[in-house]
Design a protein around this motif. Sequence first.
Motif, PDB file in Angstrom:
ATOM      1  N   TYR A  39       0.855  -1.187   0.000  1.00 17.53           N
ATOM      2  CA  TYR A  39       0.000   0.000   0.000  1.00 17.53           C
ATOM      3  C   TYR A  39       0.891   1.236   0.000  1.00 17.53           C
ATOM      4  CZ  TYR A  39       1.054   0.664   4.988  1.00 17.53           C
ATOM      5  OH  TYR A  39       1.705   0.879   6.181  1.00 17.53           O
ATOM      6  N   THR A  41       1.172   5.606   1.261  1.00 16.49           N
ATOM      7  CA  THR A  41       0.665   6.637   2.169  1.00 16.49           C
ATOM      8  C   THR A  41       1.270   7.977   1.786  1.00 16.49           C
ATOM      9  OG1 THR A  41       0.605   7.361   4.502  1.00 16.49           O
ATOM     10  CG2 THR A  41       2.475   6.006   3.839  1.00 16.49           C
ATOM     11  N   TYR A  53       4.779   0.796   1.109  1.00 16.70           N
ATOM     12  CA  TYR A  53       5.040  -0.160   2.178  1.00 16.70           C
ATOM     13  C   TYR A  53       4.577  -1.557   1.770  1.00 16.70           C
ATOM     14  CZ  TYR A  53       5.960   3.530   5.631  1.00 16.70           C
ATOM     15  OH  TYR A  53       6.492   4.583   6.329  1.00 16.70           O
ATOM     16  N   TYR A  55       3.438  -4.926   3.944  1.00 19.31           N
ATOM     17  CA  TYR A  55       3.170  -5.468   5.280  1.00 19.31           C
ATOM     18  C   TYR A  55       2.964  -6.972   5.195  1.00 19.31           C
ATOM     19  CZ  TYR A  55       1.076  -6.468   9.770  1.00 19.31           C
ATOM     20  OH  TYR A  55       0.825  -7.011  11.007  1.00 19.31           O
ATOM     21  N   ASN A  62       6.282  -4.314   8.898  1.00 24.80           N
ATOM     22  CA  ASN A  62       5.784  -3.289   7.985  1.00 24.80           C
ATOM     23  C   ASN A  62       6.994  -2.588   7.372  1.00 24.80           C
ATOM     24  OD1 ASN A  62       3.772  -1.899   6.640  1.00 24.80           O
ATOM     25  ND2 ASN A  62       3.591  -0.314   8.209  1.00 24.80           N
ATOM     26  N   ASN A 306      -4.847  -1.168  12.049  1.00 20.33           N
ATOM     27  CA  ASN A 306      -3.992  -0.936  13.216  1.00 20.33           C
ATOM     28  C   ASN A 306      -4.212  -1.992  14.289  1.00 20.33           C
ATOM     29  OD1 ASN A 306      -2.973   1.286  11.935  1.00 20.33           O
ATOM     30  ND2 ASN A 306      -3.167   2.644  13.693  1.00 20.33           N
ATOM     31  N   ASN A 309      -1.226  -4.023  13.205  1.00 17.23           N
ATOM     32  CA  ASN A 309       0.050  -3.345  13.427  1.00 17.23           C
ATOM     33  C   ASN A 309      -0.224  -1.847  13.545  1.00 17.23           C
ATOM     34  OD1 ASN A 309       2.598  -1.892  12.773  1.00 17.23           O
ATOM     35  ND2 ASN A 309       3.400  -3.945  12.403  1.00 17.23           N
ATOM     36  N   ILE A 312       0.488   0.984  10.643  1.00 17.42           N
ATOM     37  CA  ILE A 312      -0.108   1.003   9.310  1.00 17.42           C
ATOM     38  C   ILE A 312      -0.851   2.314   9.054  1.00 17.42           C
ATOM     39  CG2 ILE A 312      -1.798  -0.090   7.778  1.00 17.42           C
ATOM     40  CD1 ILE A 312      -1.045  -2.765   9.008  1.00 17.42           C
ATOM     41  N   ASN A 313      -1.844   2.627   9.868  1.00 18.85           N
ATOM     42  CA  ASN A 313      -2.612   3.857   9.690  1.00 18.85           C
ATOM     43  C   ASN A 313      -2.025   4.991  10.517  1.00 18.85           C
ATOM     44  OD1 ASN A 313      -4.622   2.804   7.926  1.00 18.85           O
ATOM     45  ND2 ASN A 313      -5.653   1.848   9.673  1.00 18.85           N
ATOM     46  N   GLN A 318      -3.864   6.514   3.682  1.00 20.19           N
ATOM     47  CA  GLN A 318      -3.401   5.164   3.348  1.00 20.19           C
ATOM     48  C   GLN A 318      -4.321   4.612   2.255  1.00 20.19           C
ATOM     49  OE1 GLN A 318      -3.400   5.995   6.971  1.00 20.19           O
ATOM     50  NE2 GLN A 318      -1.323   6.539   6.364  1.00 20.19           N
TER      51      GLN A 318
END
Length: 326
Positions: A39, A41, A53, A55, A62, A306, A309, A312-313, A318
Amino acid sequence: MKKAVTLFLLCLTLGLSIFNDAQAAQENPEPEIKGKMVYHTYSSYEAQDSKLYVYDFSSKENRCISEELTGVTDAMNGDFGSESDEIIFMGISVQYNEWHIYRYNLKSRKLTDLTPGNEYSYQDPKYSPDGKKIVYKRGKWDNKRNTMVYDIVEKNLSDLSQIKLTNDVYEDSMPYYSMDGKKVYYARGVRKNSAIYSVTTSEPHRISKVYGANNICSYYPITDGNGSLYFSKWYSAQNETDQIMEMKTDTKSIKSLAFNSKDYNCSDACPVFGEYMIISSTKAGGQGNYDLYIVNKNSGAMWSLNNYNQTINDANHQLGASFLEK
């Protein structure tokens, strides 16, 4: 005495709320996921600060791919092929100051520019189901029309030959293969003039309109392995909030998915397995802007990624998730 009773009732109410939230979470836990997600961001598209990224749902790592790249900025719109060690994505070539399509091996860290030169702008890459070809949006400035003109192009990764699938005066973008590789779905036009089309990959390249509504944006088509086509569209000409639609490709029946809302955007569908998918949403209570969620398309349940992990956000957007179950 009255204050003590009020305080007791407040504590009791708070305790019951926490208990109910914990019980609800226990009864409806986020699904277990195995595989990898790519993804991107960014703070805004115009800022050109996008980071890519990958993940890993098993290792919980990540990994910021952008930190490993040389000669490329603003990496985004990654996609997995048939192998989990390789992705393609679009990024701005430092050498040419133009969008290019890149292939990146996650193990060897080898980066390959699949569209060298500065004749065109290349965006929105996606792998074919067998991983042997890619399809993307290719644009060039048209002096007669005084604007950029974009078509859909397919490239064979074995010999790097390419063919143009569309030849329009419109902006064709966001291509995605059908699961048998015989068609490519894409968006034609922009904003209220956009609609979903398909084009056959074999000659002659037959183009068909799949879905469109007057003054309503329809975009980001994507397929799964169960005969469904998903895409994002506005609720109405007056409400530009995105919802994700599901169309059965055999019957052409269409429905809005259960998690959609008129109050927040649900965009960028990414089927994961069964009734689950990853989406980007502006639902209240997130980290800010677009967050990634795992959702149940039938029940409407949503879980922030999230939960898997916490990195992530964040306060940025994102977007553009792609998943490979390996």
